[in-house]
Scaffold this active site. Sequence first.
Site, short mmCIF file in Angstrom:
data_model
loop_
_atom_site.label_atom_id
_atom_site.label_comp_id
_atom_site.label_asym_id
_atom_site.label_seq_id
_atom_site.Cartn_x
_atom_site.Cartn_y
_atom_site.Cartn_z
N SER A 165 -76.63 61.77 23.08
CA SER A 165 -77.81 62.31 22.42
C SER A 165 -78.73 62.90 23.47
O SER A 165 -78.82 62.40 24.60
CB SER A 165 -78.55 61.21 21.65
OG SER A 165 -77.73 60.71 20.62
N HIS A 223 -87.52 74.45 26.18
CA HIS A 223 -87.67 75.63 27.03
C HIS A 223 -88.93 76.36 26.57
O HIS A 223 -89.18 76.48 25.36
CB HIS A 223 -86.47 76.58 26.92
CG HIS A 223 -85.15 75.93 27.18
ND1 HIS A 223 -84.70 75.65 28.45
CD2 HIS A 223 -84.19 75.49 26.33
CE1 HIS A 223 -83.51 75.08 28.37
NE2 HIS A 223 -83.18 74.97 27.09
N CYS A 283 -76.75 61.24 17.75
CA CYS A 283 -75.56 60.70 17.11
C CYS A 283 -75.90 59.32 16.56
O CYS A 283 -76.76 58.62 17.09
CB CYS A 283 -74.41 60.56 18.11
SG CYS A 283 -73.88 62.11 18.86
#
Length: 255
Positions: free
Chosen positions: A101, A106, A129
């Site tokens: 995970s 950004h 997950c």
Amino acid sequence: MSTTNKISLYGFNNLTKSLSFSFYKVHYLDNDKVSKQYDQFINENYNAHKLSELLTHICHAIGGNVLNIASQDYQPHGASVTLMMSEEAQPESLVAHLDKSHLCIHTYPDDNPQNKLAIFRADIELSTCGVISPLKVINTLINHFNAEVIDIDYRIRGMTRDSHGNKLFIDDSVVTISDSFNAMVKSNYQFQDNNLSQYNLFHTKLARQQSSLVDIIFAAEDINLSPTQLSLLQQQVNHEINSLFIQKTNEATDK
């Protein structure tokens, strides 16, 4: 192969839930001095260290532990951070059971503002997950960025199995992303859902209902605009937000 620093997995499934955001913030920069102040503001508030703190907060908010963080600042501005996480250990086992995970962010500051309007974009992806749901932090992130336009995607991939061994390709009752919005988000934004639920693909776009020039004009206390200029600026801002919301180029560009 050495097992040092490896995480033991149990009850693991490969159902992956990915939640992605694009936040668009619009600011009016009246002159070169204000533009320099704006660049300084971006570098101080959206640098790798600040973004690492944000992702750490998100990780804990959805019930995870930080495994490691990779970060990078860019010149003249912008930053990227990736955080690897595990699900919190259960008291009876003391074993973390997710090692695939991650959270990443950004930033994309505007290098070429048009008509004195700078568009700052930040992209965030939460990919988990197992039982952790990234939908838990939708309202927190929307509130944190206070953006004019927001683009959200939610996708569920892979599979898990129930106690009888039957394959499951989704483990919750998601109908649309906007069901997770709180009352404040619903009152502040107009939103549009576009889903392909049969493929476990969900998409929602938001635009602020009313954008105050107090939030748009950077260093507003140092800028004196006439009522006519403010009215024209409001129209310009509304047009910019609408173009981001419907992803249509400006008329001047279309000609």
